[in-house]
Design a protein around this motif. Structure first.
Motif, PDB file in Angstrom:
ATOM      1  N   MET A 455      -0.218  -1.181 -23.716  1.00  0.00           N
ATOM      2  CA  MET A 455      -0.663  -0.711 -22.421  1.00  0.00           C
ATOM      3  C   MET A 455       0.361   0.246 -21.804  1.00  0.00           C
ATOM      4  O   MET A 455       0.010   1.308 -21.288  1.00  0.00           O
ATOM      5  N   ILE A 456       1.575  -0.159 -21.932  1.00  0.00           N
ATOM      6  CA  ILE A 456       2.629   0.687 -21.373  1.00  0.00           C
ATOM      7  C   ILE A 456       2.648   2.045 -22.059  1.00  0.00           C
ATOM      8  O   ILE A 456       2.709   3.094 -21.432  1.00  0.00           O
ATOM      9  N   GLN A 457       2.515   1.983 -23.363  1.00  0.00           N
ATOM     10  CA  GLN A 457       2.539   3.244 -24.105  1.00  0.00           C
ATOM     11  C   GLN A 457       1.358   4.110 -23.719  1.00  0.00           C
ATOM     12  O   GLN A 457       1.475   5.330 -23.614  1.00  0.00           O
ATOM     13  N   ARG A 458       0.233   3.470 -23.519  1.00  0.00           N
ATOM     14  CA  ARG A 458      -0.950   4.235 -23.159  1.00  0.00           C
ATOM     15  C   ARG A 458      -0.744   4.938 -21.821  1.00  0.00           C
ATOM     16  O   ARG A 458      -1.111   6.080 -21.633  1.00  0.00           O
ATOM     17  N   GLU A 459      -0.151   4.196 -20.949  1.00  0.00           N
ATOM     18  CA  GLU A 459       0.103   4.803 -19.632  1.00  0.00           C
ATOM     19  C   GLU A 459       1.061   5.982 -19.762  1.00  0.00           C
ATOM     20  O   GLU A 459       0.855   7.039 -19.164  1.00  0.00           O
ATOM     21  N   THR A 460       2.077   5.754 -20.550  1.00  0.00           N
ATOM     22  CA  THR A 460       3.033   6.846 -20.781  1.00  0.00           C
ATOM     23  C   THR A 460       2.323   8.066 -21.338  1.00  0.00           C
ATOM     24  O   THR A 460       2.501   9.197 -20.876  1.00  0.00           O
ATOM     25  N   LEU A 461       1.522   7.801 -22.340  1.00  0.00           N
ATOM     26  CA  LEU A 461       0.814   8.888 -23.009  1.00  0.00           C
ATOM     27  C   LEU A 461      -0.077   9.632 -22.022  1.00  0.00           C
ATOM     28  O   LEU A 461      -0.136  10.867 -22.021  1.00  0.00           O
ATOM     29  N   ALA A 462      -0.762   8.859 -21.197  1.00  0.00           N
ATOM     30  CA  ALA A 462      -1.659   9.491 -20.236  1.00  0.00           C
ATOM     31  C   ALA A 462      -0.878  10.413 -19.316  1.00  0.00           C
ATOM     32  O   ALA A 462      -1.271  11.565 -19.074  1.00  0.00           O
ATOM     33  N   ALA A 463       0.237   9.909 -18.839  1.00  0.00           N
ATOM     34  CA  ALA A 463       1.051  10.730 -17.940  1.00  0.00           C
ATOM     35  C   ALA A 463       1.571  11.969 -18.664  1.00  0.00           C
ATOM     36  O   ALA A 463       1.588  13.070 -18.115  1.00  0.00           O
ATOM     37  N   LEU A 464       1.946  11.765 -19.914  1.00  0.00           N
ATOM     38  CA  LEU A 464       2.484  12.878 -20.703  1.00  0.00           C
ATOM     39  C   LEU A 464       1.439  13.966 -20.888  1.00  0.00           C
ATOM     40  O   LEU A 464       1.674  15.150 -20.644  1.00  0.00           O
ATOM     41  N   PHE A 465       0.267  13.537 -21.316  1.00  0.00           N
ATOM     42  CA  PHE A 465      -0.758  14.550 -21.579  1.00  0.00           C
ATOM     43  C   PHE A 465      -1.232  15.204 -20.288  1.00  0.00           C
ATOM     44  O   PHE A 465      -1.591  16.375 -20.276  1.00  0.00           O
ATOM     45  N   GLU A 466      -1.200  14.432 -19.244  1.00  0.00           N
ATOM     46  CA  GLU A 466      -1.554  15.043 -17.965  1.00  0.00           C
ATOM     47  C   GLU A 466      -0.609  16.207 -17.693  1.00  0.00           C
ATOM     48  O   GLU A 466      -1.038  17.296 -17.308  1.00  0.00           O
ATOM     49  N   THR A 467       0.666  15.964 -17.927  1.00  0.00           N
ATOM     50  CA  THR A 467       1.650  17.029 -17.726  1.00  0.00           C
ATOM     51  C   THR A 467       1.371  18.211 -18.640  1.00  0.00           C
ATOM     52  O   THR A 467       1.340  19.359 -18.209  1.00  0.00           O
ATOM     53  N   TYR A 468       1.152  17.887 -19.906  1.00  0.00           N
ATOM     54  CA  TYR A 468       0.926  18.969 -20.872  1.00  0.00           C
ATOM     55  C   TYR A 468      -0.286  19.808 -20.483  1.00  0.00           C
ATOM     56  O   TYR A 468      -0.244  21.036 -20.505  1.00  0.00           O
ATOM     57  N   PHE A 469      -1.330  19.122 -20.155  1.00  0.00           N
ATOM     58  CA  PHE A 469      -2.548  19.874 -19.832  1.00  0.00           C
ATOM     59  C   PHE A 469      -2.365  20.687 -18.555  1.00  0.00           C
ATOM     60  O   PHE A 469      -2.880  21.798 -18.439  1.00  0.00           O
TER      61      PHE A 469
END
Lengths: 835, 679
Positions: A455-469
């Motif tokens: 779950m934590i990783q998913r959240e991280t990933l979401a935040a990361l991709f949000e930044t990238y996009f």
């Protein structure tokens, strides 16, 4: 300090009881009991300790613990107002306990302060005695702070020494001290403070539990007027905190817990923890405020980074993280490097903080990118490349979810079938207890169960991709020249794009399929592809490297998702075909080009024949115009293409009449924009014959190797020269690498094939040599030689005259001397005569 | 005035005529370490030519190389010099030849007006006159004093005696340090020649005698006179001052001896011109024994003359005359060394003619005396490095000339030169690696530096000249190529475009000599990019040509002039590259990418003056491309048929009448004229 303590000692000397000596040596339990009984002696003990500062280091730990207990008890007794010696004092102080506060925040010099502090301490004690009930709970209040500080002072020996009975006398003291202080030079003061810092720090490290209150002392020193002292103080605090911060997070006590009576031990621990947190917070605040001053900037950032590295799990991580992330985009290179290194280590060592800090950091980065409209230093995004995700993170999610309900159902079914209600309740209780135990265990052991981790990783990933996009979108929207001039960061108008693309490439396998098509479209646009052929969009401000990266990312995304994607990447090939020509060795990054060659062409499977031929021809041409590193990358790709597309090998041979393969375009157009329309199949790879003469042996060898393919069957492949891919080959031949290789000694001697006759000129052109025979006209020569003579003679004459003149002058001067001597001789004669 | 000062004169002028001498000394005293100096003079020297003075100390202590970057670079690139030298060959005998008493000294009344004859041409004479007056005045004063007090005379005498004693002691100390040549003047005159004044008539009489009969004893007298003339002014007390009174005589002696001595000696030795071998063989023969003192005297005094003279033209003349006698120097190795030192100083002095004649002399001496080669290679190399520290429009041609001379010298003995080349290239490479490792500003400055570039250029030229004759040059070759690429890699950006162009030229040269393919265009693609010129053009046009720059000054970076030069130089480099492969079967491909860029630039550029050269270039390249394409369409061989590829268009290349060949010739020509215009 030394002076003051001496003085104090003088004052205190008379009332000292005889037991003092014993206490100084070894303190046994009986002694402690004894001391407990005689309250007044406590002060003396502490006072003596203060005097013998050196012994602090060698003290036995249990002694200290005893002392702490002593102090607690002492307080208890105070509450009972059993003070015999100084009842008046206490009363006085009780009148205005508020006065204690301003005294503490004074920023005067140390001596001055100690004098006052001693007083305030007393006051505080008075206050404390009144509010002792409240002391039990761990709420933060100003009163408490007072108490904490006063406690600390009690412990720290200095202040206790100054416990004069009469206030007027003390005032006198402070006046005297002030005078003394003024006499002290700044340097001496600095040295003293340094020594004090060292003492406090050593004491803290030696035994944090009993000396926890020294933290306050250190914090007070942080407010010193001398900047050097402040610097030292925050550094020492850093060292102390790094050492004493526990490996767990300190939890706020609940009301309920506070209400429960606890043992002394627990109380002590609670007090310790409480003080630690409070000072830690104060320290952080201090750092954050210091960070704004240029003088302290680097030190503060370094401390923050170091703390984040050491204690990412500890309380107040939020403010720490926020500050570090903010400084990721600092204009100061050193600070930026420190911060990015701290964040990277945060990402790498997730075990320290269970990944929670990672999420927070990525979210903070994301927020900062949003806030600054993507105009930040590339380092901000680059740190994200250090993130680690589990491989199956993106994919198994759905499967697991599918599995879970099944299980639940089964459980439910089972539950339904359970006959006994009692048992059920019992079981529920049991499982509840078990869960609690598990939770506790996890909280302690720092291990995450996979679900939580995911779950934590998913959240991280979401935040990361949000930044990238966000960055991608931003790059698309502003690709018109609006930002051209305003950018202050390296990397053109889109400083974040390059690391963002890199990150997308790295985490391409984790991208959600739903975003895929949009992402690809976005990349296509960014790569500069237009539907209008033969027209370069003039406003595209992305650099060639960035556009190449877009192509690479698109392919990586496509490929890492099992190539199942129904996305047409044809356009990227076309774009790449054109970008090859746009490459400039120094402006663009060669690695990116080599990477693109590797990703798009070298790693690909069977290519369309026309396209492959077009690329083969273009790469061969490319290799002729660029450095050896680029050339070798191109040639390796070319060879790979020839191997995979055997029909293209016809290009190696000059088949008169156009060859058996006729394409749509009969004549090759080297400047074609579309690989399909270039007519490359109709051409011959003449470049290779010239590349065989390339100065770099690697390149010429590769060219020969490729040419040898012409004589082989379609199924045969030539001897493999090297198995490296274009990127590796590029890096291997690139200048930086080449220069770091050790030099091979050129020791052999040169031999000339033939002996050259000495008359022969090799480098000078004959028309230059002709000039050699020009002679000077006789008249000119005569005139010049005569002039030369005249000058020489003039000079000699001059010299002669000069010596003569000097001689004459000195002779005249001698006359004076002569006269003098004459007079003297006369005088002496006279003297002789007189005698 | 100051330019005309000799060795002795320089010292004097420095002491008493501040200012004037400095200029000339700065120019050339760098290598003249052997001048006689008192303590003060030496000190001043160090101050004047900072790098010359402390040369020795720095060379001994390589760690001290943080003094100033340019000088230090020179230091790490330079070869260590051996300062010890012997000059015993010629100076063991005294200065004068024993004269035959038969020769008559004539006195002629014409020369009485010697003093008046000289032209009052400079402030020196005025000063002298003033001083004469002052001396008179002071002497009068002294006389008065003496008259007043006769006892003072005694006192003075005593004091003077003391002074003389003291001075002579000091003198003898100084003597030890002096050149042994100068010793000959004062000491050991066993047979002092007559101190008769040499008159014009005497000289012409002697000359006539010698011309009639080379063996005539007058030759000795003449050579003695020559000696006096050459030593004139060296020592104010010497005989030569007394013997030579007139300018005419001075000229007569020098011009006659210089122009005729060689022939006379040859006649005496009975050898014909250009027969060096014979002379060498005769070394031990009787004739040589007889005549040797004469030759010795002649050579030594000419040497003195060279070191005294300051006028470039006379020096050139003397050297040209002396060159014919170079062969005699080979009998005296250590004197040759001294000669070489002087010659190298003159060679690096900057005057084209003087440079050339001294170089020819150097070459002559060195080829006759292989022992001196090592010494000479070191000296010349170091001289080249220090003279190439600063490059500007004025000295660029001279540096090129010196470079070529150096290559000539180095090509004399490939093996010795090769050793040096390996050392020097190793140093260059080490500096480059260091810079690449640290990327520090200081280290980069060691590369971004004329000395460094000129040093590379030297070895490039050396390799080019010797590539065909030397079969194991390729290791050196590849190191040099690596250095060139490394420099281009470490100094990227438009500012370094001039440097890049130089590197590209070097690569073109290397490519030409080795017939290897170098992707030269990649170095200069940057200059073919279109850049917007700010609308408000700076009015002051920096008229500095790229050839004298390594780095473009920032303010010039956006100027129109810069853009123009960028493109024009790029066209030059490209055309040189294309020219080399213009007959190669893959020329169309070589030209493809550059052609695309050129076309694009032509469309975009806003500078009208560039349109025409760009168009011309594009047309020419396209024409040649079509030409090669047409030709290769009819051939049947494949790219892997190496021999056929080689022979492709061989004939046309031999004829060299393709339009591109002519185009390249015109480009090269215009480049030269452009360079000259700016000089």
């Amino acid at each position: 300090m030394g002076k003051s303590s001496k003085k104090n000692k003088v004052i205190l000397a008379p009332p000292l009881p005889p037991e003092v000596d014993d206490e100084d040596i070894i303190v046994s339990d009986e002694d402690v009991d004894f001391v407990e009984e005689n309250r007044e002696h406590v002060h003396l003990i502490t006072g003596l300790n203060r005097k013998a500062l050196d012994k602090v280091v060698t003290r036995v730990p249990d002694h200290d613990e005893d002392k702490v207990e002593l102090l607690y008890e002492e307080r208890e007794r105070k509450r009972r107002a059993a003070l015999a010696l100084k009842p008046k004092d206490d009363d006085d102080l009780e009148v205005d306990p508020v006065d204690a506060l301003p005294v503490k925040t004074l920023q005067g010099e140390l001596l001055y302060r100690t004098a006052k502090r001693a007083r305030s301490e007393d006051k505080a004690k008075g206050a404390e005695s009144k509010s002792d009930d409240k002391d039990a709970d761990a709420k933060q209040s100003s009163q408490k702070e007072c108490k904490g500080r006063s406690n600390k002072k009690e412990d720290s020996k200095l202040q206790n020494v100054q416990r004069p009975l009469e206030i007027p006398k003390e005032k006198l003291h402070s006046v005297v001290l002030e005078e003394v202080k003024e006499e002290l030079s700044a340097d001496e003061l600095f040295e003293k403070k340094k020594a004090q810092l060292a003492e406090l720090g050593m004491a803290m490290l030696e035994d944090p539990e009993s000396n926890i209150r020294s933290l306050n002392d250190l914090l007070i020193i942080c407010n010193d007027t001398d900047q050097r002292v402040v610097k030292l103080a925050i550094m020492s605090l850093l060292a102390v905190f790094r050492d004493i911060i526990p490996s767990y997070r300190i939890r706020q006590l609940t009301e309920k817990e506070l209400a429960v009576e606890v043992s002394k031990e627990v109380k002590k621990t609670r007090y310790y923890e409480y003080t630690l947190i409070r000072s830690y917070k104060a320290y952080l605040q201090k750092l954050i405020s210091l960070e704004k001053q240029p003088y302290f900037y680097l030190v503060a950032v370094r401390c923050l980074c170091s703390l984040l590295d050491a204690a990412p799990h500890f309380n107040h991580r939020e403010s720490l993280l926020a500050s570090v992330v903010k400084n990721l985009s600092s204009s100061n290179d050193v600070a930026r490097k420190l911060c990015s290194e701290a964040i990277r280590s945060l990402f790498r060592n997730e075990g320290k903080h269970r990944g929670e800090a990672t999420v927070e950091a990525v979210r903070l980065i994301s927020a900062s990118v949003k806030l600054n409209d993507c105009q930040l230093h590339p380092d901000v995004i680059e740190v994200c490349l250090s993130l680690k995700f589990d491989e199956d993170l993106g994919k198994d999610e759905s499967k697991e979810e599918k599995l879970k309900p099944k299980k639940n159902k089964r459980y439910q079914n089972r539950d339904v079938t359970k006959p006994s209600e009692k048992k059920k309740i019992k079981k529920e209780l049991l499982s509840k207890a078990r869960q609690e135990v598990h939770a506790d265990l996890r909280a302690v052991s720092f291990t995450l169960d996979p679900k939580e981790k995911k779950m934590i990783q998913r959240e991280t990933l979401a935040a990361l991709f949000e930044t990238y996009f966000r960055i991608l979108k931003h790059s698309m929207n502003t690709s018109n020249s609006r930002y051209k001039a305003t950018s202050v960061f390296p990397g053109g108008s889109h400083p974040l794009l390059a690391p963002c693309l890199e990150g997308l490439g790295k985490f391409s396998h984790l991208i959600d399929l739903d975003f895929m098509s949009e992402l690809i479209a976005c990349l296509k646009k960014l790569s500069g592809y237009t539907d209008h052929q033969g027209e370069i969009p003039p406003d595209n401000t992305l650099s060639v490297s960035e556009r190449l990266q877009c192509c690479i990312v698109a392919f990586k995304v496509w490929r890492s998702n099992l190539e199942a994607l129904n996305v047409d990447l044809q356009d990227f090939f076309v774009q790449f075909y054109n970008l090859i020509l746009e490459y400039r060795p120094d402006r663009d990054r060669g690695e990116v080009l080599a990477d693109a060659l590797k990703t798009l062409l070298w790693e690909g499977k069977q290519q369309d024949m026309l396209r492959a031929a077009a690329f083969i021809k273009r790469l061969a041409t490319f290799a002729l115009s660029f450095g050896s590193a680029e050339a070798i990358a191109a040639l390796i790709t070319l060879k790979h293409l020839l191997q995979k597309n055997t029909k293209c090998r016809n290009m190696l041979e000059n088949d008169a009449g156009g060859g058996s393969l006729s394409s749509l375009v009969a004549k090759y157009d080297p400047e074609a924009k579309d690989p399909y329309l270039s007519g490359a199949l109709a051409t011959v790879l003449w470049e290779l014959s010239l590349l065989q003469k390339h100065y770099d042996e690697t390149v010429s060898g590769m060219a020969s190797n490729i040419l040898s393919m012409a004589n082989l069957n379609a199924t045969q492949n030539p001897v493999q020269l090297s198995s490296s891919n274009p990127l590796e080959a590029y890096k291997d031949l690139s200048m930086g690498r080449e220069l770091s290789k050790p030099t091979h000694k050129v020791s052999q001697t040169l031999k000339s094939k033939r002996k050259r006759r000495s008359k022969e000129f090799v480098a000078l052109s004959p028309d230059v040599l002709e000039k050699a025979d020009c002679t000077v006209g006789e008249d000119e020569l005569r005139e010049k030689l005569q002039n030369h003579f005249v000058v020489l003679r003039g000079i000699s004459e001059n010299e002669r005259l000069r010596t003569e003149l000097n001689h004459a002058l000195s002779s005249i001067n001698m006359y004076k001397e002569y006269n003098k001597q004459k007079k003297e001789s006369k005088k002496s004669k006279k003297k002789v005569a007189k005698a | 005035m100051a330019k005309k000062l000799g060795k002795k004169a320089r010292k004097f002028a420095h002491k008493h005529l501040q200012g004037g001498a400095k200029r000339s000394r700065k120019l050339r005293s760098q290598f003249n370490r052997r001048t006689r100096k008192d303590g003060k003079g030496r000190e001043d020297d160090n101050r004047l030519d900072g790098d010359g003075g402390s040369e020795e100390t720095r060379r001994n202590d390589p760690t001290m190389n943080m003094n100033d970057d340019v000088a230090t670079l020179a230091n790490c690139l330079e070869f260590p010099e051996d300062e010890n030298e012997l000059d015993g060959d010629l100076s063991d005998s005294d200065g004068y030849l024993s004269e035959d008493l038969e020769c008559v000294y004539y006195s002629d009344s014409d020369d009485d007006n010697v003093m008046k004859e000289c032209i009052v041409q400079d402030d020196l004479d005025e000063q002298n006159n003033e001083m004469r007056l002052a001396v008179k005045k002071q002497k009068k004063k002294l006389k008065k004093l003496l008259d007043k007090d006769p006892k003072f005379a005694n006192f003075l005498e005593k004091w003077q005696l003391e002074l003389v004693n003291y001075e002579s002691k000091e003198d003898s100390d100084e003597q030890d340090e002096m050149d042994s040549v100068d010793n000959g003047v004062n000491s050991g005159d066993k047979d002092p020649p007559s101190d008769k004044i040499l008159t014009s008539k005497t000289i012409s009489e002697w000359c006539q005698l010698v011309l009639d009969e080379p063996k005539a004893p007058a030759l000795r007298n003449l050579l003695n006179a020559f000696r006096d003339a050459c030593q004139f002014g060296l020592n104010s007390n010497s005989l030569s001052m007394q013997r030579l009174q007139s300018t005419e005589v001075f000229y007569q002696i020098i011009s006659f001896v210089l122009s005729k001595a060689d022939n006379i000696f040859r006649a005496l030795l009975e050898i014909s011109d250009d027969d060096k071998g014979k002379l060498m063989n005769q070394r031990n023969g009787k004739k040589w024994q007889d005549i040797e003192p004469l030759i010795k005297s002649y050579l030594r005094n000419s040497l003195d003359l060279i070191s005294q003279l300051t006028d470039n033209q006379i020096l050139t003349y003397v050297l040209t005359r002396l060159r014919t006698s170079a062969v005699y120097f080979s009998a005296y190795p250590s004197t040759s060394r001294r000669l070489l030192k002087i010659l190298i100083r003159l060679w690096a002095s900057g005057d084209q003619n003087l440079s050339l004649s001294s170089f020819l002399m150097i070459r002559e001496v060195v080829s006759l005396l292989p022992d001196c080669l090592d010494f000479c290679l070191t000296k010349t190399y170091n001289a080249y490095l220090s003279s190439s520290k600063i490059v500007d429009n004025r000295n660029i041609e001279n540096i090129d000339f010196i470079l070529n001379c150096l290559v000539e010298l180095y090509s004399l003995d490939i093996q010795k030169a090769g050793e040096r080349a390996v050392i020097s290239v190793g140093q260059l490479s080490a500096i480059l690696r260091q810079a690449s490792k640290t990327k520090g500003k200081e280290d980069l400055l060691k590369i971004d530096n004329w000395q460094y570039i000129n040093c590379i250029n030297l070895w490039v030229r050396f390799i080019c000249v010797n590539y065909k004759d030397c079969h194991n040059l390729h290791l050196l070759f590849s190191s040099v190529v690596q250095i060139i690429r490394g420099v281009a890699h470490l100094l990227p950006g438009m500012r370094y475009l001039p440097l890049r162009l130089k590197l590209a030229h070097m690569l073109n040269e290397l490519s030409n000599c080795s017939q290897m393919f170098f992707p030269v265009p990649s170095l200069i693609f940057g200059s073919l990019e279109f850049r917007e010129i700010p609308p408000k053009e700076q009015t002051e046009k920096g008229k500095t040509h790229f050839s004298s720059l390594l780095k473009v000054p920032r303010n010039m970076l956006k100027s129109r002039d810069f853009q123009e030069q960028c493109v024009l130089s790029a066209i030059e480099v490209l055309s040189a590259h294309f020219f080399q492969w213009s007959y190669h079967v893959s020329f169309p491909e070589v030209a493809t990418i550059p052609l695309i860029l050129l076309k694009r630039l032509q469309e975009q550029t806003t500078i009208e003056s560039l349109r025409r050269p760009l168009k011309r270039m594009i047309d020419q390249v396209s024409e040649n491309r079509d030409f090669v394409q047409r030709k290769r369409e009819v051939v049947s061989f494949s790219p892997n048929d190496a021999s056929s590829v080689e022979s492709f268009l061989q004939e046309e290349e031999m004829n060299g009448d393709a339009s591109f060949t002519q185009f390249y010739a015109s480009v090269a020509k215009s480049r030269q004229s452009r360079g000259r215009k700016l000089v």
